[in-house]
Scaffold this motif. Structure first.
Motif, PDB file in Angstrom:
ATOM      1  N   ALA A  78       0.833  -1.202   0.000  1.00  0.00           N
ATOM      2  CA  ALA A  78       0.000   0.000   0.000  1.00  0.00           C
ATOM      3  C   ALA A  78       0.870   1.255   0.000  1.00  0.00           C
ATOM      4  CB  ALA A  78      -0.930  -0.017   1.219  1.00  0.00           C
ATOM      5  N   ARG A  79       1.919   1.250   0.812  1.00  0.00           N
ATOM      6  CA  ARG A  79       2.824   2.413   0.868  1.00  0.00           C
ATOM      7  C   ARG A  79       3.531   2.620  -0.467  1.00  0.00           C
ATOM      8  NH1 ARG A  79       4.180  -0.232   6.124  1.00  0.00           N
ATOM      9  NH2 ARG A  79       3.019   0.919   7.730  1.00  0.00           N
ATOM     10  N   GLU A  80       3.930   1.533  -1.096  1.00  0.00           N
ATOM     11  CA  GLU A  80       4.598   1.637  -2.392  1.00  0.00           C
ATOM     12  C   GLU A  80       3.668   2.225  -3.445  1.00  0.00           C
ATOM     13  OE1 GLU A  80       6.054  -2.210  -3.366  1.00  0.00           O
ATOM     14  OE2 GLU A  80       7.454  -2.291  -1.674  1.00  0.00           O
ATOM     15  N   LEU A  81       2.408   1.835  -3.411  1.00  0.00           N
ATOM     16  CA  LEU A  81       1.444   2.384  -4.370  1.00  0.00           C
ATOM     17  C   LEU A  81       1.296   3.888  -4.178  1.00  0.00           C
ATOM     18  CD1 LEU A  81      -0.734   2.076  -6.557  1.00  0.00           C
ATOM     19  CD2 LEU A  81      -2.380   1.661  -4.708  1.00  0.00           C
ATOM     20  N   ALA A  82       1.077   4.321  -2.952  1.00  0.00           N
ATOM     21  CA  ALA A  82       0.910   5.753  -2.691  1.00  0.00           C
ATOM     22  C   ALA A  82       2.153   6.525  -3.108  1.00  0.00           C
ATOM     23  CB  ALA A  82       0.601   5.990  -1.214  1.00  0.00           C
ATOM     24  N   SER A  83       3.328   5.982  -2.813  1.00  0.00           N
ATOM     25  CA  SER A  83       4.578   6.649  -3.185  1.00  0.00           C
ATOM     26  C   SER A  83       4.724   6.742  -4.691  1.00  0.00           C
ATOM     27  CB  SER A  83       5.764   5.889  -2.575  1.00  0.00           C
ATOM     28  OG  SER A  83       6.983   6.467  -2.966  1.00  0.00           O
ATOM     29  N   SER A  84       4.372   5.669  -5.405  1.00  0.00           N
ATOM     30  CA  SER A  84       4.516   5.657  -6.868  1.00  0.00           C
ATOM     31  C   SER A  84       3.590   6.669  -7.535  1.00  0.00           C
ATOM     32  CB  SER A  84       4.222   4.257  -7.406  1.00  0.00           C
ATOM     33  OG  SER A  84       2.839   3.937  -7.310  1.00  0.00           O
ATOM     34  N   ARG A  85       2.491   7.009  -6.874  1.00  0.00           N
ATOM     35  CA  ARG A  85       1.543   7.984  -7.414  1.00  0.00           C
ATOM     36  C   ARG A  85       1.791   9.388  -6.875  1.00  0.00           C
ATOM     37  NH1 ARG A  85      -4.331   5.172  -7.077  1.00  0.00           N
ATOM     38  NH2 ARG A  85      -4.895   7.385  -7.210  1.00  0.00           N
TER      39      ARG A  85
END
Length: 270
Positions: A78-85
């Motif tokens: 979840a953290r990786e998704l938010a960071s990637s966006r």
């Protein structure tokens, strides 16, 4: 004494499950809530999973803040998704929805999507959701009802899957037909001004059908659903192989179609 979740999450976190859940968005899963969001709101999303809905919600409250809560095993994704966006007004924490680690009246909105079907005491979770919301705030939930999934063409194998899923979910302590009980749970939890609605996911294009078929073809054999079915004595491997094959065959039919209805509630705290 601290509350601890008694039910077991039926889907688990196999890659086939995460691929499926990562396709959920605020628009296709929480559209009933979106008109009520304001830019500066503070939002709590329970059972956030891989964070696709949560990250979307953060973009609807650019001057506010969103917290996603789930078990630690899924939160790095979840953290990786938010960071990637490039979404920064968001955080993800490990926690139990039965005893939320927040003061009363902390959030403007508390929401959950397909969570209450997997918990042992959904009324308690809704009470906690109500507690952490400010007066005038919003509690929102959306839950499917597995008993009314509908598909074409008719398939003995998919009917077997539906019956087996029901047994697995109940073995784990959940309620797979949560949607039909959602408004009653909300009332028993003390929620007020409850607004009810229903919306559907419909899979009918070649791409949609293939995606769902591929997901459950794998999940029937490799996810926690399969593990529970086998270890709980609810099915044998040949049963799971038959269910997997049924999803494969359904996905190859040019007329394949699937409807998944979910009940929704909005409550405005007095």
């Amino acid at each position: 004494m601290p509350q601890v979740e008694s039910a077991v999450y039926s889907h688990g976190h196999h890659a086939s499950v995460i691929r499926n859940h990562s396709q959920r968005t605020a628009k296709n899963s929480m559209a009933f809530l979106l008109p009520h969001l304001k830019p500066s709101m503070k939002v709590l999303d329970l059972g956030c999973g891989p964070g696709s809905i949560t990250t979307d919600l953060a973009e609807y409250v650019p001057e506010g803040h969103v917290v996603g809560l789930d078990r630690a095993v899924i939160l790095d994704q979840a953290r990786e998704l938010a960071s990637s966006r490039g979404v920064t007004n968001i955080e993800f924490i490990d926690g139990d929805a039965n005893e939320l680690p927040f003061e009363s009246g902390t959030f403007d909105v508390c929401c959950c999507h397909q969570l209450l079907q997997h918990v042992g005491n959904p009324i308690l979770v809704l009470e906690e959701m109500r507690r952490v919301v400010k007066p005038g705030g919003i509690i929102a939930a959306r839950e499917a009802d597995y008993s009314v999934f509908s598909w074409y063409p008719e398939s003995r194998g998919l009917s077997e899957w539906q019956e087996l899923y029901d047994r697995v979910a109940r073995h784990n302590g959940g309620e797979p037909n949560a949607g039909k009980f959602l408004h009653v749970w909300a009332r028993k939890a003390g929620l007020s001004e409850i607004q009810c609605s229903v919306s559907n996911w419909c899979f009918s294009t070649d791409e949609e059908v293939r995606w769902w078929s591929d997901s459950w073809k794998d999940r029937a054999l490799h996810s926690s659903f399969a593990t529970t079915a086998l270890e709980g004595g609810l099915a044998k491997m040949e049963d799971l192989e038959r269910v997997s094959e049924a999803w494969k065959q359904w996905g190859e039919d040019q007329d394949a179609w699937l409807s998944i209805p979910s009940a929704e509630i909005l409550s405005f705290k007095k």
